[in-house]
Design an enzyme around this catalytic site. Structure first.
Site, mmCIF file in Angstrom:
data_model
loop_
_atom_site.group_PDB
_atom_site.id
_atom_site.type_symbol
_atom_site.label_atom_id
_atom_site.label_comp_id
_atom_site.label_asym_id
_atom_site.label_seq_id
_atom_site.Cartn_x
_atom_site.Cartn_y
_atom_site.Cartn_z
ATOM 1 N N ARG A 3 17.241 8.615 -27.562
ATOM 2 C CA ARG A 3 16.095 9.206 -27.220
ATOM 3 C C ARG A 3 16.144 10.238 -26.145
ATOM 4 N NH1 ARG A 3 12.120 4.817 -24.345
ATOM 5 N NH2 ARG A 3 14.106 4.953 -22.685
ATOM 6 N N SER A 4 17.207 9.698 -24.748
ATOM 7 C CA SER A 4 17.080 10.795 -23.714
ATOM 8 C C SER A 4 18.722 10.965 -23.277
ATOM 9 C CB SER A 4 16.198 10.319 -22.635
ATOM 10 O OG SER A 4 16.542 8.942 -22.306
ATOM 11 N N LYS A 97 7.331 -6.479 -15.719
ATOM 12 C CA LYS A 97 8.315 -6.948 -14.665
ATOM 13 C C LYS A 97 7.561 -7.496 -13.185
ATOM 14 C CE LYS A 97 12.505 -5.753 -16.462
ATOM 15 N NZ LYS A 97 13.568 -6.763 -16.583
ATOM 16 N N ASP A 116 16.081 -11.883 -15.548
ATOM 17 C CA ASP A 116 15.637 -10.633 -15.999
ATOM 18 C C ASP A 116 14.304 -10.117 -15.745
ATOM 19 O OD1 ASP A 116 18.090 -10.837 -17.099
ATOM 20 O OD2 ASP A 116 17.838 -11.145 -19.072
ATOM 21 N N GLU A 123 19.625 -6.520 -15.468
ATOM 22 C CA GLU A 123 19.403 -7.596 -16.411
ATOM 23 C C GLU A 123 20.813 -8.302 -16.846
ATOM 24 O OE1 GLU A 123 16.946 -6.407 -19.607
ATOM 25 O OE2 GLU A 123 15.354 -5.877 -18.191
ATOM 26 N N LEU A 124 21.241 -9.287 -16.012
ATOM 27 C CA LEU A 124 22.529 -9.734 -16.459
ATOM 28 C C LEU A 124 22.673 -11.259 -16.083
ATOM 29 C CD1 LEU A 124 24.788 -7.291 -14.647
ATOM 30 C CD2 LEU A 124 24.525 -7.404 -16.995
ATOM 31 N N HIS A 254 52.806 -1.221 -11.097
ATOM 32 C CA HIS A 254 53.456 -0.191 -11.902
ATOM 33 C C HIS A 254 54.085 -0.860 -13.258
ATOM 34 C CE1 HIS A 254 54.694 3.588 -13.673
ATOM 35 N NE2 HIS A 254 55.691 3.139 -13.982
#
Length: 281
Positions: A3-4, A97, A116, A123-124, A254
């Site tokens: 969408r964006s 919300k 949430d 939202e976790l 490493h």
């Protein structure tokens, strides 16, 4: 179909790198369109569906035929029909919300909200669990510890993982100002990708540092294999106040992906490439 922008709410430099990687590996994005109609034109398995989409900027119409259509439309907070208005709890009428203060208290002092449904929070599930535990400890255990909603480690499990903790570059600049922010970064090539010569210089890491606070790391971002595992460890260091100097003085292991984080270089501003080009000319 996008969408964006990619990964709204995440660092857009990293989000665009995720998108570029996916495009280079055969994913076609139809950008700045939204689907308006889906029609079944052939039954069966797999069948055939016709998608009609409209441009978000302009009047163009896109049409395409596909075997499968998956709608990833997000989710709403289901708070409008649970009686909150009867006890006076205010919600965001557009999103559902619930606004709260820094201790998860709503506008009604004896009513709290976590998870949430909170306005402006991630939202976790792990974050909601942590917020609930800390709220219970404050209410019934005499604790004053608040939930940290900024330094939250998270990972987007895209084809090449993206791990993040703290501020995005955009949010850091918005909060502290561009003059108070320094960004350090580097591309890297995981060892397991070198033998097959796979995707050199596509993995990427960067940290965002706050200059007035001794270059304290306020944002960590990594794109590469096992990014979530890498991010989890650095999240603890960030909560302990890790600075760029401490990061640089840490010995890297490493050859692992996280090693790159101990040798990140300062990101040049857009002014420097211009000067360089003028000198060459």
């Amino acid at each position: 179909m996008v969408r964006s922008i990619f990964l709204r709410g995440f660092d857009q430099d990293m989000a665009n790198k995720v998108g570029d990687y996916m495009e280079d590996h055969g994913i076609k994005f139809i950008k700045k369109y939204v689907p308006k109609k889906i029609e079944q034109i052939k039954k069966g398995t797999p069948g055939l569906l016709k998608v009609t989409a409209h441009a978000t900027e302009g009047s163009e119409i896109f049409q395409g035929e596909y075997n499968t259509v998956l709608l990833a439309i997000g989710r709403d907070a289901c708070t409008r029909k649970i009686g909150l208005e009867k006890v006076g709890v205010k919600i965001n009428e557009k999103t559902g919300k619930i606004p709260v203060n820094d201790v998860e208290q709503t506008n009604v002092p004896y009513i709290y909200a976590i998870g949430d449904v909170l306005e402006g929070k991630l939202e976790l599930t792990p974050l909601a669990i942590q917020a609930g535990r800390l709220l219970a400890q404050r209410l019934y255990g005499g604790s004053k510890k608040k939930c940290d909603y900024v330094n939250v480690p998270t990972t987007v499990f895209t084809p090449m993982e993206y791990g993040a903790c703290g501020y995005s570059e955009e949010k850091a600049i918005e909060k502290y100002g561009v003059k108070n922010i320094e960004v350090y970064h580097s591309y890297f090539w995981p060892l397991e990708w070198t033998v097959p010569s796979r995707d050199n210089n596509r993995c990427y890491a960067k940290v965002i540092c706050l200059i007035p606070e001794k270059q304290r790391v306020i944002g960590f971002h990594v794109l590469g294999p096992n990014a979530g595992e890498v991010t989890q460890g650095f999240a603890a260091a960030i909560k302990c106040g890790m600075t760029k100097d401490l990061l640089d003085s840490t010995i890297g292991i490493h050859p692992v992906c996280a090693e790159v984080c101990m040798r990140l270089a300062k990101m040049l501003s857009t002014f420097f490439p211009l000067v360089y080009l003028l000198v060459l000319m």
